[in-house]
Write a protein that holds these residues in place. Sequence first.
Motif, PDB file in Angstrom:
ATOM      1  N   GLU A  10       0.960  -1.215  -0.013  1.00 34.72           N
ATOM      2  CA  GLU A  10      -0.220   0.150  -0.101  1.00 34.72           C
ATOM      3  C   GLU A  10       1.044   1.182  -0.102  1.00 34.72           C
ATOM      4  O   GLU A  10       1.613   1.632   1.003  1.00 34.72           O
ATOM      5  CB  GLU A  10      -0.958   0.043   1.186  1.00 34.72           C
ATOM      6  CG  GLU A  10      -1.935  -1.147   1.173  1.00 34.72           C
ATOM      7  CD  GLU A  10      -3.087  -1.297   2.182  1.00 34.72           C
ATOM      8  OE1 GLU A  10      -4.048  -2.110   2.113  1.00 34.72           O
ATOM      9  OE2 GLU A  10      -3.280  -0.342   2.834  1.00 34.72           O
ATOM     10  N   ILE A  11       1.324   1.912  -1.141  1.00 37.22           N
ATOM     11  CA  ILE A  11       2.058   2.988  -1.475  1.00 37.22           C
ATOM     12  C   ILE A  11       1.764   4.240  -1.348  1.00 37.22           C
ATOM     13  O   ILE A  11       2.610   5.128  -1.117  1.00 37.22           O
ATOM     14  CB  ILE A  11       2.687   2.613  -2.860  1.00 37.22           C
ATOM     15  CG1 ILE A  11       1.743   2.745  -3.844  1.00 37.22           C
ATOM     16  CG2 ILE A  11       3.322   1.029  -2.712  1.00 37.22           C
ATOM     17  CD1 ILE A  11       2.413   2.662  -5.206  1.00 37.22           C
ATOM     18  N   LEU A  12       0.305   4.602  -1.107  1.00 38.94           N
ATOM     19  CA  LEU A  12      -0.108   5.887  -0.890  1.00 38.94           C
ATOM     20  C   LEU A  12       0.084   6.256   0.458  1.00 38.94           C
ATOM     21  O   LEU A  12       0.153   5.383   1.524  1.00 38.94           O
ATOM     22  CB  LEU A  12      -1.487   6.005  -1.360  1.00 38.94           C
ATOM     23  CG  LEU A  12      -2.031   5.857  -2.530  1.00 38.94           C
ATOM     24  CD1 LEU A  12      -3.243   5.688  -2.965  1.00 38.94           C
ATOM     25  CD2 LEU A  12      -1.411   7.298  -3.411  1.00 38.94           C
ATOM     26  N   PHE A  13       0.304   7.583   0.864  1.00 40.96           N
ATOM     27  CA  PHE A  13       0.081   8.226   2.392  1.00 40.96           C
ATOM     28  C   PHE A  13       1.647   7.736   2.908  1.00 40.96           C
ATOM     29  O   PHE A  13       1.353   7.887   4.226  1.00 40.96           O
ATOM     30  CB  PHE A  13      -1.105   7.621   3.013  1.00 40.96           C
ATOM     31  CG  PHE A  13      -2.380   7.645   1.975  1.00 40.96           C
ATOM     32  CD1 PHE A  13      -2.748   8.783   1.472  1.00 40.96           C
ATOM     33  CD2 PHE A  13      -2.869   6.384   1.931  1.00 40.96           C
ATOM     34  CE1 PHE A  13      -3.899   8.686   0.825  1.00 40.96           C
ATOM     35  CE2 PHE A  13      -4.134   6.444   1.347  1.00 40.96           C
ATOM     36  CZ  PHE A  13      -4.645   7.506   0.566  1.00 40.96           C
ATOM     37  N   HIS A  14       2.542   7.748   2.504  1.00 40.27           N
ATOM     38  CA  HIS A  14       3.916   7.667   2.723  1.00 40.27           C
ATOM     39  C   HIS A  14       4.708   8.689   2.765  1.00 40.27           C
ATOM     40  O   HIS A  14       5.829   8.820   2.892  1.00 40.27           O
ATOM     41  CB  HIS A  14       4.480   6.468   2.511  1.00 40.27           C
ATOM     42  CG  HIS A  14       4.038   5.136   2.975  1.00 40.27           C
ATOM     43  ND1 HIS A  14       3.901   4.401   4.213  1.00 40.27           N
ATOM     44  CD2 HIS A  14       3.395   4.144   2.137  1.00 40.27           C
ATOM     45  CE1 HIS A  14       3.204   3.624   4.116  1.00 40.27           C
ATOM     46  NE2 HIS A  14       2.931   3.204   3.017  1.00 40.27           N
ATOM     47  N   GLY A  15       4.115   9.949   2.361  1.00 42.53           N
ATOM     48  CA  GLY A  15       4.955  11.306   2.101  1.00 42.53           C
ATOM     49  C   GLY A  15       5.461  11.278   0.546  1.00 42.53           C
ATOM     50  O   GLY A  15       6.246  12.262   0.443  1.00 42.53           O
ATOM     51  N   ASN A  16       5.266  10.412  -0.350  1.00 42.80           N
ATOM     52  CA  ASN A  16       5.440  10.362  -1.541  1.00 42.80           C
ATOM     53  C   ASN A  16       4.766  11.546  -2.408  1.00 42.80           C
ATOM     54  O   ASN A  16       3.652  10.927  -2.898  1.00 42.80           O
ATOM     55  CB  ASN A  16       5.721   8.964  -2.124  1.00 42.80           C
ATOM     56  CG  ASN A  16       6.507   9.104  -3.358  1.00 42.80           C
ATOM     57  OD1 ASN A  16       6.212   9.953  -4.376  1.00 42.80           O
ATOM     58  ND2 ASN A  16       7.362   7.983  -3.701  1.00 42.80           N
TER      59      ASN A  16
END
Length: 541
Positions: free
Chosen positions: A469-475
Motif C-alpha cells: 500500500e504505497i499511498l500516504f507515505h509522504g511520496n
Amino acid sequence: MLPMRKVISLLSAAAAVAALSGAPAVASDDAAPEDTGQGKLIWSSCNDSTTPALQCAMLDVPVDYAHPHGPKIKIKVNRLPATAPRDKQQGPILLNPGGPGDSGLWMPAYISGQIPKDVASTYDWIGFDPRGTNGSEPHVVCDAHYFDAERPDYQVSQGTSKAWLAKAAGYAADCAADWSWLLPHMTTVDNARDMDSIRRALGVPKINFYGGSWGTSLGSTYGQLFPSHVRRMVLDSIVGPTISWYDHNVLQDKEHQRRFDAFAAWTAKADSVYHLGTDAAAVEKAYHQVEAALRTSPVDAAPAPGKIGPAEFEDTFYGGGYNFLRWPRMATVLSAYLTQHDTRPLNIAYSRYAAPGADDGTFPAYNAAQCTENAWPRDWEFWKKDQAKVNATAPFYTYNNMWYNAACMFWPYQGNPAGRTKITGKGLPPVLLFQATEDAATPYQGGLAMHDALPGSKLVVQTGGSFHEILFHGNTCLDDTFTAYLRDGSLPKGSGRIAKTCAPEPDPAPVYVTPTLTAKSATATGLLPPTDPEAVHGVLR
C-alpha cells in the motif's frame, strides 16, 4: 484425530454447500431488483474524542443475498461527513484496507487527513468492518488461542508437519462446528454486495472507492457486479484478478525472499552499527543462528504471554517485506541477541509485530474468503512436494506461509473451479491503479494484470518501491496523483501499460533501536496504529 462431532460438522457443512464447487463465475447484476432485505443506517456519534465529527451506525444485511429476507447480520459502518458546500460535494467514498477482513473504521479520519482539505471536505468518508469481523455482528471466532505462543516450528525439517496438519484440520473443524451457517457467505462477492447495501442505505446512485491489498479484489469485484454504481475507484497494491490464491501465495514466497535478501544487504552495509558482518550472506547466517538458538532455548515473550520460539521469531521478521521502516528494529533484534545476549529488542519487536490479540482476529475471514474462492489442492503429498520446490529458492517465507494457509486443505466449503469473479471492466469509468515493483504481499505482476483486465484504467508504478500500500507515505508523486483524481477525475496522461512512474522512498537510516518500555501490543496479523511509521496495513498473507 478429530473429535467425531467436528468430523460430522465438516462433512455435513461440506455437503450443504457442495453446489458452490460448480457455481459459475459471478457476472454483473446491476439490473438486479433493489429489494435486498437490508436495514437502514441510523447515525449517532462514535464518541471519538480525536475526531468528534465521526458518526457510527450498524446496518442489517442478509446472510445470503440469494435469500434477502432470510437471516440477517450486522455491518458496522462509520462516516466522516463532507463539510464543503452541498454543490461542491462529490458523494461517499467507501474505504477498505485489505486483509481479508481488516477493519476500515480507522480510515475515514486518517485518509481524509492525508490530502488537502479542499478535496477531503468534498467527500463523505465511509469506513466499515467486513461481515463477521471486528465490530460487525457476529464477530466470528473459530479458535481464540490459535495464535498463542509457543507454536510448532514452521520448518518441515524439524518434524512438526503432523502437528501443523492436526492444528490446521482442527481449526477448519472448529470453524465449521460453530459457523457453518455464515462461513460460506463470507467471500469477496458477499462483501461486495454488502458494499452495495451500504450504498443503498446511503441513498446514493454511485459511490467512490479506495481499497488496498485484498481491498483491490473487493473493489474490482464490486465494479464487476455493479459497474453503473461506480463513480471513481482507486486500487492500491493489487491482487492479480486471475491468479489462484494458492499460486498467489507461492508468488509471495518468492518476493518475500527478495525483500529479505534486500534487508540483509542493507544491514551488511551498516556493519559499524549492527556488527553482523559486511556481506548479506553473513547477515542471513546471523538470522538463522538466532532461529536455531530459539529452537533449543525459546525466550519469554514478556510483555506478551508465552515464549518466543522459531515460529514466533519468523512471524516477527516477515513484516519487513511489507514495510522497510521495520528494518532498523529487525537488525537490532539480531545484533542485540548475538552480540550482547540481550532479548529485550526481540521481546518488543514480537509484541509490536506478531503477538496475538484476544482471539484469532480476522483469520476466520481470511480463510472464509481464500479457501472458498478457489479449488485448493487437498492432498498433503502434493503440498509437501510442491512447497519443497518453492522452499529450495525461497526458504525465508515458504513454510511460514504454507502453514498459515494450511486450513484450506481441510476447509469444508470447496472452492469454485472457475476461480474468482472474472474482471472485465465493462461499464466502469477509468480506474486509477497504484503498484510498487518490489511489493512482496501483492507482487508487481498483479498490478499489470489488473490494468490489462480494466481497459480504461491508468497504472501508476513506483519503480523500486516496496511498501505494501504505497499511498500516504509522504511520496508527493504518488499522493498528488491520488489527490488530482479525487479532486476532479484527472488521470495521468501517459499511454501504454504504465501511465506514470514515481521514484521510491530512500532506505531508512541504520540506527540501533534502543529498547524502551513502550512496546505496542499487536494482533495476529501484526497491525499497528496507522500513525506508526512501522505500521503494516492490508496484510494479505
